[in-house]
Design an enzyme around this catalytic site. Structure first.
Site, PDB file in Angstrom:
ATOM      1  N   LYS A  24      75.263  28.106  53.727  1.00  0.00           N
ATOM      2  CA  LYS A  24      75.035  29.669  53.426  1.00  0.00           C
ATOM      3  C   LYS A  24      76.213  30.019  52.311  1.00  0.00           C
ATOM      4  O   LYS A  24      77.326  29.610  52.677  1.00  0.00           O
ATOM      5  CB  LYS A  24      75.190  30.607  54.758  1.00  0.00           C
ATOM      6  N   ALA A  58      67.044  40.590  52.530  1.00  0.00           N
ATOM      7  CA  ALA A  58      68.135  41.503  51.789  1.00  0.00           C
ATOM      8  C   ALA A  58      69.282  41.268  52.540  1.00  0.00           C
ATOM      9  O   ALA A  58      69.850  42.251  53.296  1.00  0.00           O
ATOM     10  CB  ALA A  58      67.652  42.813  51.516  1.00  0.00           C
ATOM     11  N   GLY A  79      72.347  40.278  52.008  1.00  0.00           N
ATOM     12  CA  GLY A  79      73.270  40.587  51.422  1.00  0.00           C
ATOM     13  C   GLY A  79      74.626  39.697  51.555  1.00  0.00           C
ATOM     14  O   GLY A  79      75.696  40.303  51.162  1.00  0.00           O
ATOM     15  N   LEU A  80      74.354  38.517  51.724  1.00  0.00           N
ATOM     16  CA  LEU A  80      75.394  37.290  51.817  1.00  0.00           C
ATOM     17  C   LEU A  80      76.395  37.524  52.742  1.00  0.00           C
ATOM     18  O   LEU A  80      77.695  37.482  52.482  1.00  0.00           O
ATOM     19  CB  LEU A  80      75.868  37.217  50.406  1.00  0.00           C
ATOM     20  N   CYS A  82      71.618  35.586  43.535  1.00  0.00           N
ATOM     21  CA  CYS A  82      71.368  36.476  44.922  1.00  0.00           C
ATOM     22  C   CYS A  82      70.755  38.030  44.339  1.00  0.00           C
ATOM     23  O   CYS A  82      71.578  38.550  43.902  1.00  0.00           O
ATOM     24  CB  CYS A  82      72.459  36.729  45.818  1.00  0.00           C
ATOM     25  N   LYS A 111      73.098  27.724  40.618  1.00  0.00           N
ATOM     26  CA  LYS A 111      71.650  28.056  41.315  1.00  0.00           C
ATOM     27  C   LYS A 111      70.878  29.141  40.355  1.00  0.00           C
ATOM     28  O   LYS A 111      71.555  30.223  40.255  1.00  0.00           O
ATOM     29  CB  LYS A 111      71.700  28.433  42.697  1.00  0.00           C
ATOM     30  N   ASN A 167      65.827  30.489  43.107  1.00  0.00           N
ATOM     31  CA  ASN A 167      66.378  31.288  44.279  1.00  0.00           C
ATOM     32  C   ASN A 167      65.220  32.137  44.399  1.00  0.00           C
ATOM     33  O   ASN A 167      64.089  32.222  43.998  1.00  0.00           O
ATOM     34  CB  ASN A 167      67.671  32.061  43.849  1.00  0.00           C
ATOM     35  N   GLY A 214      61.670  26.451  46.919  1.00  0.00           N
ATOM     36  CA  GLY A 214      60.596  27.535  46.700  1.00  0.00           C
ATOM     37  C   GLY A 214      59.395  27.319  47.544  1.00  0.00           C
ATOM     38  O   GLY A 214      58.394  26.711  46.951  1.00  0.00           O
TER      39      GLY A 214
END
Lengths: 256, 302
Positions: free
Chosen positions: B44, B69, B71-72, B129, B164, B191, B242
């Site tokens: 991650k 979502a 948000g990392l 992202c 990416k 992504n 994907g």
């Protein structure tokens, strides 16, 4: 050990409007504790994610789990059509249960509201304590009340006042003049907030079961977090994962 | 039968990896799958400092897929290096670290801290992202910005870098060419695709962030198309992803031009997907008497 596995439906019936009571046979039942949950998969491929459903009751003799759930959408709608002999994919056993040792031998409130009532059943079955079971419903369509009465004194609250105390489980505490050393609860957020406040005022511990939209159910996606007082051990940012660090939390530790 | 593939000089035992953000650092899924069987684990996204991520709800299901979502949310590089890398080192798989940041300096910070970590084979740079407001996607939607960050990171990174790419662009080949020209060693795509869901009963957005990144089987045709177009445009290797749910899906990406593939959202659906894809690729090779997996890369016929 967690696993994705195929369970067999033993029985299913509707026990209140849109509330279904399903027993499934699975080896995972051996490892289930009160307050834990399973992910149940719809067969329809357009609905890909497992639906988190709390464990209502465990039968070790029958290797079976009882799931009592409300139809909330397409996935649970599909589950409601399952009948005896059907197969269903499940992921489990997920989450940590209620900390039984914190209630053992004490005076406890076991509180459930709406579709938060089901996990209170296995909890009331396993917990050796002086139990007051407080359950809240919208109206007279009660469910699991008779089951719960086997394990302790049950106090009912209904929003419309048709059965028991008019109001919610907090009103039922007051109406019946009850008190406790510790609380275990599952239910909607306003109820859990009220319990957190009550526990704070009475300086007692409350262990509350939270829910949130989930994807993986195993702690990888970080979808289902709750804000915490302390820095969480996973991401070090005051965000605990409900699926793996919970779903049961010490009410003091979470910001709800 | 040889399932090995090579990306920027790093040999993988098979082409199957994990999509960043869908597999943590492998710990959670090690209960389900033997990580030794994977070509690589892509972790991650990790930043220079801990990121709290977005408010909840962070995930929502959509037809044949999901929106996220997150948000990392991540613990930052220091905790990651103390905890996650030692965990992954126990396994015979390649470690690919996904790096995120809000500024070029943030990315450089992480990349430099990882430079002495020999266990890390490759770096994947997250410039795509859709769920964080600053940085990330800002670098991945304009070719000149992508060129600049790629060339800057090439100066500081000891490991080869994989850029990416975002599908949320007019022409992905323009982005791919910019990254290649700036020295990227490989590309990974796609992504998530920016999406939205509205709960009509509550008249509210399904996600607190309003928009989220769509993943899952429903996005696969878009991803296959973009991998194919990108493979026509650049010479560096592509990691395709994907909506991969099965070995058949993975082979489709490889035939379109991917050297390796990542299983993403399907880890959430079936935690055994990665190893099932590894096995299924071997079965396909047996069925069609394919000696080397590399013979399949870009082998789709016009």
């Amino acid at each position: 050990m967690k696993a994705k596995t195929t369970a067999t439906v033993i029985s299913q019936k509707e026990i209140a409007a849109n509330i279904f009571d399903m027993w499934i046979e699975t080896e995972l039942a051996k490892e289930a504790h009160p307050g834990q949950f399973v992910g149940v998969y719809p067969k329809n491929k357009s609905t890909i994610l497992p639906r988190p459903i709390s464990i209502c009751e465990v039968s070790e003799e029958k290797n079976a789990l009882r799931l009592v759930y409300r139809i909330a959408g397409q996935g649970t709608g599909e589950f409601s059509g399952l009948t005896a002999g059907d197969c269903v994919e499940i992921l489990g056993i997920l989450g940590n249960g209620f900390p039984l040792e914190e209630g053992k031998g004490k005076k406890v409130f076991l509180m459930g509201g709406g579709i938060g009532v089901p996990p209170i059943l296995q909890l009331s079955k396993e917990l050796e304590a002086d139990k007051s079971i407080l359950v809240g419903y919208r109206d007279a369509h009660l469910f699991l009340k008779e089951d719960l009465e086997q394990y302790g004194k049950v106090y009912v609250a209904t929003e419309d006042g048709s059965v028991g105390t008019k109001g919610n489980v907090m009103d039922a505490i007051a109406a019946n003049g009850l008190d406790a050393d510790v609380i275990f609860a599952c239910g909607p957020m306003p109820m859990l907030r009220a319990i957190k406040k009550y526990a704070g005022e009475h300086q007692i511990k409350a262990y509350i079961s939270l829910e949130e939209h989930m994807a993986c159910g195993v702690g990888a996606c970080l979808g289902c977090v709750v804000k915490t007082k302390e820095v969480d051990h996973h991401s070090h940012v005051h965000n605990a994962r409900i699926c793996t660090d919970g779903p049961v939390f010490d009410a003091e530790e979470v910001d709800i | 039968m040889n399932t090995k593939v090579t990306i920027a000089g790093v040999e993988l035992k098979n082409p199957v990896m994990t999509g960043s953000g869908t597999f943590g650092s492998g710990m959670e899924y090690s209960e389900f799958v033997d990580l030794n069987q994977l070509g690589a684990v892509v972790t991650k996204g990790v930043a220079n400092v801990p990121w709290p991520g977005n408010p909840t709800p962070r995930v929502a299901e959509v037809y044949g897929g999901m929106l996220n979502a997150i948000g990392l949310q991540n613990p930052g590089i220091d905790v990651f290096m103390e905890r996650d890398i030692p965990f992954l080192k126990q396994y015979d798989t390649k470690i690919i670290v996904n790096v995120c940041g809000k500024s070029v300096e943030d990315y450089i910070d992480v990349v430099e801290k990882l430079s002495d970590e020999e266990a890390v084979a490759l770096l994947e740079i997250n410039v795509s992202c859709p769920n964080v407001k600053e940085g990330a996607i800002a670098f991945g939607q304009k070719a000149d910005a992508l060129y600049n960050i790629t060339s800057e990171l090439k100066k500081h990174a000891k490991q080869p870098i994989i850029m990416k790419l975002s599908p949320n662009v007019t022409d992905i080949t323009e982005m791919a060419r910019a990254a290649e020209a700036a020295g990227a060693d490989a590309l990974s795509l796609i992504n998530t695709i920016t999406g939205m869901k509205i709960d009509i009963h509550r008249r509210k957005f399904a996600l607190a962030n309003k928009t989220g990144g769509m993943s899952g089987p429903a996005i696969k045709p878009v991803a296959v198309r973009m991998v194919y177009q990108t493979a026509q445009a650049v010479k560096i290797p592509i990691i395709g992803m994907g909506g991969i749910a099965t070995a058949e899906d993975a082979i489709e990406f490889i035939l379109a031009g991917a050297t390796a593939v990542s299983v993403g959202a399907m880890n959430f659906v079936n935690p055994y997907t990665t190893v099932e894809v590894v096995k299924g690729i071997e079965d396909y090779m047996k069925q069609y008497k394919v000696e080397n997996l590399t013979d399949l890369i870009g082998a789709v016929q016009g």
